[in-house]
Design an enzyme around this catalytic site. Structure first.
Site, PDB file in Angstrom:
ATOM      1  N   PRO A  68       0.837  -1.209   0.000  1.00 38.86           N
ATOM      2  CA  PRO A  68       0.000   0.000   0.000  1.00 38.86           C
ATOM      3  C   PRO A  68       0.869   1.255   0.000  1.00 38.86           C
ATOM      4  O   PRO A  68       1.806   1.375   0.788  1.00 38.86           O
ATOM      5  CB  PRO A  68      -0.783  -0.115   1.308  1.00 38.86           C
ATOM      6  CG  PRO A  68      -0.746  -1.573   1.656  1.00 38.86           C
ATOM      7  CD  PRO A  68       0.569  -2.078   1.142  1.00 38.86           C
ATOM      8  N   GLU A  69       0.567   2.159  -0.916  1.00 39.28           N
ATOM      9  CA  GLU A  69       1.302   3.418  -1.009  1.00 39.28           C
ATOM     10  C   GLU A  69       0.472   4.532  -0.368  1.00 39.28           C
ATOM     11  O   GLU A  69      -0.671   4.301   0.038  1.00 39.28           O
ATOM     12  CB  GLU A  69       1.585   3.742  -2.479  1.00 39.28           C
ATOM     13  CG  GLU A  69       2.479   2.727  -3.173  1.00 39.28           C
ATOM     14  CD  GLU A  69       3.949   2.894  -2.803  1.00 39.28           C
ATOM     15  OE1 GLU A  69       4.292   3.883  -2.125  1.00 39.28           O
ATOM     16  OE2 GLU A  69       4.752   2.042  -3.198  1.00 39.28           O
TER      17      GLU A  69
END
Ligand SMILES: [Zn+2]
Length: 270
Positions: free
Chosen positions: A2-3
């Protein structure tokens, strides 16, 4: 992994179901994720009202009077708000039961995420040396230009350094450099002020766009509502090695500097 846009999307998804409610019980089914889960957490949080859900870099902070629950999704973590009687799935490691009858459930197959505690008035050491938020007023071309003087690191590494600016992951760095026309291997100290202004604008634009679309293409990401994350069809260079540049038709190149692959257009980026 996840960014920042996925984390921000998660924050926006869960916050309305948390703020104003009280935590009745914390159930940790494992002693540790990436780091030990503080044993005092159930006692610290019991009966506490959630005042806000904020984000710093890729950390989520669930704030209450005595302090903030500090959450990180790591490589594969997800947070969902569910009815309290929802059956457990594999890797559902921590539940925060709310007085709304729901719970916040942390699932993390690879256990690189974290569940930590930051007492009120303190800054957790993981947050201590972070640079400005890319979407906040402290981040602009001037900042990048000032802190890059004398640095010989490639500008892409520089942009991904959390002490310079937080949350610009590999995808976003590659795309912003393409949109700004800056070659990723150029020395950070040799990029002009004007080009940093353009780069800062592109970093913001790409992150904001990605947030409005629910995040980029992360195969392992699950949105706060349980729906799969969006697939991003608008990438210009990332993961496009050998394909024609959408602007000039030149084949996109890939280079390995450090451990990550960097895709770029040898013609559009100087
Ligand atoms: Zn090109």
């Amino acid at each position: 992994m996840p960014e920042l846009p996925e984390v921000e999307t998660t924050r926006r998804g869960i916050a309305p179901h948390l703020v104003g409610y009280r935590i009745e019980k914390v159930v940790a089914r494992v002693p540790a994720l990436r780091w030990p889960i503080p044993p005092a957490l159930p006692r610290l949080l019991r009966g506490r009202e959630i005042l806000a859900v904020t984000r710093r870099a890729k950390y989520l902070l669930v704030e209450s009077e005595p302090g903030a629950l500090l959450l990180h999704l790591g490589m594969s973590g997800s947070l969902r708000v569910l009815p309290r009687d929802t059956p457990l799935r594999p890797h559902d490691h921590v539940d925060f039961q709310l007085d709304s009858g729901r719970l916040l459930r942390f699932n993390d197959p690879r256990r690189f995420g974290c569940v930590l505690w930051q007492p009120v008035g303190q800054v957790h050491e993981l947050l201590a040396d972070l640079g400005p938020e890319p979407l906040a007023p402290g981040f602009d071309g001037d900042h990048l230009w000032r802190v890059s003087r004398g640095r010989s690191a490639p500008v892409k590494h520089f942009l991904m350094d959390q002490r310079i600016v937080v949350g610009v992951g590999n995808i976003y760095a590659a795309e912003a450099l393409f949109s700004a026309g800056v070659h990723p291997a150029r020395e950070a100290g040799r990029v002009s002020r004007g080009r940093y202004e353009r780069l800062a604008i592109e970093v913001r634009r790409i992150l904001e766009h990605s947030i409005t679309r629910g995040g980029t293409t992360l195969r392992e990401f699950t949105g706060a509502d349980g729906a799969p994350g969006y697939f991003e069809h608008e990438l210009n260079v990332y993961d496009r090695k050998g394909l024609p540049c959408k602007v000039c038709g030149t084949r996109i190149r890939a280079a390995d500097w450090g451990q990550r692959q960097t895709c770029y257009c040898p013609r559009c980026q100087r």
